[in-house]
Design a protein around this motif. Structure first.
Motif, PDB file in Angstrom:
ATOM      1  N   UNK A  37     -54.878 -24.731 -41.015  1.00 25.88           N
ATOM      2  CA  UNK A  37     -53.596 -24.408 -41.245  1.00 25.88           C
ATOM      3  C   UNK A  37     -53.222 -23.356 -42.217  1.00 25.88           C
ATOM      4  N   UNK A  38     -54.273 -23.515 -43.370  1.00 26.50           N
ATOM      5  CA  UNK A  38     -53.827 -22.282 -44.144  1.00 26.50           C
ATOM      6  C   UNK A  38     -54.171 -20.900 -43.927  1.00 26.50           C
ATOM      7  N   UNK A  39     -55.244 -20.882 -43.146  1.00 25.98           N
ATOM      8  CA  UNK A  39     -55.525 -19.520 -42.386  1.00 25.98           C
ATOM      9  C   UNK A  39     -54.357 -19.161 -41.495  1.00 25.98           C
ATOM     10  N   UNK A  40     -54.119 -19.876 -40.750  1.00 18.85           N
ATOM     11  CA  UNK A  40     -52.955 -19.512 -39.759  1.00 18.85           C
ATOM     12  C   UNK A  40     -51.638 -19.139 -40.293  1.00 18.85           C
ATOM     13  N   UNK A  41     -51.385 -19.663 -41.322  1.00 21.07           N
ATOM     14  CA  UNK A  41     -50.315 -19.546 -42.145  1.00 21.07           C
ATOM     15  C   UNK A  41     -50.096 -17.947 -42.686  1.00 21.07           C
ATOM     16  N   UNK A  42     -51.298 -17.348 -43.006  1.00 20.45           N
ATOM     17  CA  UNK A  42     -51.617 -16.076 -43.407  1.00 20.45           C
ATOM     18  C   UNK A  42     -51.645 -15.256 -42.298  1.00 20.45           C
ATOM     19  N   UNK A  43     -52.222 -15.497 -41.134  1.00 22.38           N
ATOM     20  CA  UNK A  43     -52.357 -14.825 -40.117  1.00 22.38           C
ATOM     21  C   UNK A  43     -50.909 -14.827 -39.328  1.00 22.38           C
TER      22      UNK A  43
END
Length: 347
Positions: free
Chosen positions: A149-155
């Motif tokens: 979830x955290x990585x996808x928010x940045x992407x």
């Protein structure tokens, strides 16, 4: 009447040394000579193969952020592979130039490097997904990172800042529904900038769609309902808001993974192909060098140290012609002492 030599002139008699007991050298080219002729084209081929490897290494080290992949440790992966390819280039050419001097150590080191290169290519291609899921850059590793979830928010924020959907909307501003259907879209554009086709929405423009209910004679349910063939959750996630669109859809995540995986898969195929070609070329060259060394020793030659670091010297019986094997594949032929060596010896 022949003129006699003056009495005060001394003419020493000649003494011929005995004939060499060894047979005369053959007139045809020796087996080692024929084999060492292969060293030149093999050395050239090895050098030519190393040039694309060096080119890919430079490209990987010089590449910067592309489609937000730097948020997934891409710089570290590119640096690792680039440095590794430079080592392959250096070791391969070192073996070509100094292999005859350090035959076994050089080829053992080269074999280890090529095995690592081949294994890396297999991992990036994704032939063993479960076994390599923990290695950076592999398909399963990329997917697990995207699903975080955290990585996808940045992407997602990076994709929005790159204005991918705005560019798609600008290119298709004059398109009708039929024209937009024929338009070639990337996996990211198709997954993030428009609703999935299974939602059955009607086209207004590239980023604005209206809801529609599609029915047929066999299925009276709305397309928003789940079916045995899949879920329509992305249809509920879609929004005409330009800041939302389908950035939170599973299709967007899958499209992003597909783009990144495809790029690294091409790198993996390159590593596999080049490692196999290197193995073939250096195996043949190693076999030729070993065969030549065995032939030299079978003729009675004894390898000895030479003051020159670029050649191999052999001591052989009188009368044998041998070849001095050069590291670049060159051949220097020479023959031992003559069979009839007559010298004058004063009495």
């Amino acid at each position: 009447m022949a003129e006699e030599a003056p009495a005060d002139v001394f003419v020493p008699p000649t003494k011929c040394l005995p004939k060499s007991p060894f047979p005369p050298p053959p007139l045809s080219m020796s087996s080692s000579g024929r084999m060492t002729r292969l060293l030149i084209p093999l050395a050239v081929l090895s050098y030519l193969l190393s040039l694309p490897v060096l080119g890919l290494a430079v490209w990987l080290l010089a590449t910067r952020d592309y489609n937000c992949e730097d948020l997934m440790q891409a710089p570290q992966i590119r640096t690792t592979i680039g440095v590794g390819l430079i080592l392959v280039f250096a070791i391969s050419n070192f073996v070509v130039y100094f292999g005859p001097r350090l035959l076994m150590p050089c080829h053992v080191i080269l074999s280890v490097v090529l095995v690592v290169m081949l294994s890396s290519g297999v991992s990036l291609v994704g032939l063993y997904k479960m076994e390599t899921r923990g290695l950076p850059g592999t398909p399963m590793w990329l997917r697990s990172r995207v699903m975080n979830v955290g990585t996808w928010v940045e992407i997602k924020n990076c994709l929005y800042d790159d204005r991918i959907c705005f560019d798609m909307e600008y290119r298709s501003s004059q398109f009708t529904s039929g024209d937009f259907t024929m338009m070639k879209l990337s996996a990211v554009e198709s997954g993030c900038c428009k609703p999935p086709e299974i939602c059955g929405m009607e086209y207004v423009n590239a980023t604005y769609w209206t809801s529609a209910t599609r029915k047929d004679a066999n299925d009276k349910r709305s397309v928003r309902d789940p079916t045995p063939y899949g879920s329509y959750d992305d249809c509920h996630v879609w929004s005409n808001d330009s800041t939302v669109l389908c950035y939170n859809c599973e299709s967007c995540k899958s499209g992003f993974v597909r783009v990144i995986s495809h790029r690294w898969r091409k790198v993996g195929v390159f590593l596999m192909v080049m490692s196999i070609l290197f193995v073939i070329v250096h195996t043949v060259r190693f076999t030729v060098l070993m065969r030549c060394e065995c032939l030299m020793e079978s003729k009675g030659g004894k390898k000895k140290k030479s003051s020159s670091s670029n050649s191999l010297d052999y001591e052989v019986p009188l009368g044998y012609s041998i070849e001095d094997i050069r590291p670049h594949g060159g051949i220097k032929k020479f023959q031992s002492a003559a069979y009839y060596n007559c010298v004058k010896k004063p009495s």
